[in-house]
Write an enzyme that holds these catalytic residues in place. Sequence first.
Site, PDB file in Angstrom:
ATOM      1  N   ASP A 124     -19.579 -30.000  77.852  1.00 46.98           N
ATOM      2  CA  ASP A 124     -18.155 -30.019  78.231  1.00 46.98           C
ATOM      3  C   ASP A 124     -18.004 -29.645  79.593  1.00 46.98           C
ATOM      4  OD1 ASP A 124     -15.469 -30.123  78.058  1.00 46.98           O
ATOM      5  OD2 ASP A 124     -15.146 -28.126  76.740  1.00 46.98           O
TER       6      ASP A 124
ATOM      7  N   GLU B 213      -9.223 -28.459  84.043  1.00 50.02           N
ATOM      8  CA  GLU B 213      -8.687 -28.997  82.753  1.00 50.02           C
ATOM      9  C   GLU B 213      -8.730 -27.798  81.850  1.00 50.02           C
ATOM     10  OE1 GLU B 213      -9.483 -30.621  79.053  1.00 50.02           O
ATOM     11  OE2 GLU B 213     -10.734 -29.284  80.039  1.00 50.02           O
ATOM     12  N   GLU B 214      -9.529 -26.736  81.671  1.00 49.30           N
ATOM     13  CA  GLU B 214      -9.750 -25.935  80.877  1.00 49.30           C
ATOM     14  C   GLU B 214      -8.744 -24.959  80.816  1.00 49.30           C
ATOM     15  OE1 GLU B 214     -11.783 -26.146  78.544  1.00 49.30           O
ATOM     16  OE2 GLU B 214     -13.555 -26.953  78.994  1.00 49.30           O
TER      17      GLU B 214
ATOM     18  N   HIS C 299     -13.800 -33.599  84.193  1.00 51.67           N
ATOM     19  CA  HIS C 299     -13.424 -32.389  84.844  1.00 51.67           C
ATOM     20  C   HIS C 299     -14.715 -31.537  85.289  1.00 51.67           C
ATOM     21  CE1 HIS C 299     -14.313 -29.579  81.126  1.00 51.67           C
ATOM     22  NE2 HIS C 299     -13.555 -30.675  80.553  1.00 51.67           N
TER      23      HIS C 299
ATOM     24  N   HIS D 283     -17.977 -24.674  74.417  1.00 56.46           N
ATOM     25  CA  HIS D 283     -17.355 -22.890  74.368  1.00 56.46           C
ATOM     26  C   HIS D 283     -18.070 -22.064  73.715  1.00 56.46           C
ATOM     27  CE1 HIS D 283     -13.081 -24.768  75.755  1.00 56.46           C
ATOM     28  NE2 HIS D 283     -13.985 -25.344  76.331  1.00 56.46           N
TER      29      HIS D 283
ATOM     30  N   ASP E  88     -14.808 -28.344  85.908  1.00 59.05           N
ATOM     31  CA  ASP E  88     -14.701 -27.099  85.616  1.00 59.05           C
ATOM     32  C   ASP E  88     -15.313 -26.693  84.363  1.00 59.05           C
ATOM     33  OD1 ASP E  88     -12.135 -28.496  84.973  1.00 59.05           O
ATOM     34  OD2 ASP E  88     -11.576 -26.643  83.782  1.00 59.05           O
TER      35      ASP E  88
ATOM     36  N   GLU F 129     -14.554 -36.662  77.651  1.00 58.41           N
ATOM     37  CA  GLU F 129     -14.957 -35.689  76.620  1.00 58.41           C
ATOM     38  C   GLU F 129     -16.013 -35.965  75.643  1.00 58.41           C
ATOM     39  OE1 GLU F 129     -14.013 -32.591  77.010  1.00 58.41           O
ATOM     40  OE2 GLU F 129     -12.113 -32.816  78.464  1.00 58.41           O
TER      41      GLU F 129
END
Length: 373
Positions: A101, A133-134, A69, A347, A71, A161
Amino acid sequence: MQAIEILERLVGFPSVVGTPNGEIVAWIRHYLRSHGAVVTELPGPEGDRSNLFATIGSKGEPGYILSGHMDVVPAAEGGWTSDPFRLRAEADRLYGRGATDMKGFLAAVLAAVPALAETPLRRPVHLAFSYDEEAGCRGVPHMIARLPELCATPLGAIIGEPSGMRAIRAHKGKAAARLTVRGRSGHSSRPDQGLNAIHAITDVLACARAEAERLTRGPYEPVFEPPYSSLQVGTLKGGQAVNIIPDSCEAEFEARAISGVDPAALLAPLRTSAEALSQFGFQVEWRELSAYPALSLAADAPLATLLGELTGIEPLAAVSYGTEAGLFQRAGIDAIICGPGDIGRAHKPDEFILASELLACQAMVEALGRRCT
């Protein structure tokens, strides 16, 4: 371009979830086409963001998908020691939002594209880069729905991932929903003239707690930690002041499901409890936020064997977090997780990936290409 150079460009695009992604899409599209890939941009229904699907080799033959992804989560939290959207290198560490990520995986894949383009592939290698995706894997279902017109049924999908380059065969599914209850405000001295939304929503909270406790009693899937499905109240907001009857209250719920369990179904008792409040004069709004299925790939599946050989590491049975992999599997495509970096760095402020991890991932992708000759 080297993987680090590509990562620097990708991190520089602030492609935060839920925002337009035209700039990063345009850059990746141009890069891929410059190396001869067939690229299709797939706009989503939002109108301001797109998925990208690219093929190296013949689309008429079954091949492999490399999925990631574009984003990232926001970077507004404190603790960053440099601009999160400007790659910073310190020794082997490369800092930036999305470095782990999962723009690191995208960079490693893109760095391998020139080698793939020069390889006489009998089986194609596809790149499937998604948006949002997030926000609960909102973008990739639109791309998966288009796959029949884009390529022959793939032999498998590798979702990059961060996994320390160890393949992972299973993860839990997830569903999330937001409940808003609206009552009637008034002075707290006259509760008979109002409708207290916080009092009302406690019925649903009690239901959530009871369901969460029930799930601990099984069914079980021992590969997960914990080995059962789970449910929780994640947020609760309501009220203005202690002497005002609260006229609204909002709660968000999340369920995570083991294989074979529909995560959305785990929230159904809560929705029933919420809708029952309407008979007492409350307005009830239930909004589904996201849902994706669990992943469960057999230990002896050809894709698991392939990844074990490519990485030199026995695949891990399961993790409890979720990815887009379950959506590919639901569409009839075997899927597995394998990518550079550590999910524990994601994150967080000063998110980073190691340069050596990028190179290891690039080597794996190039090795996959050699397997496709």
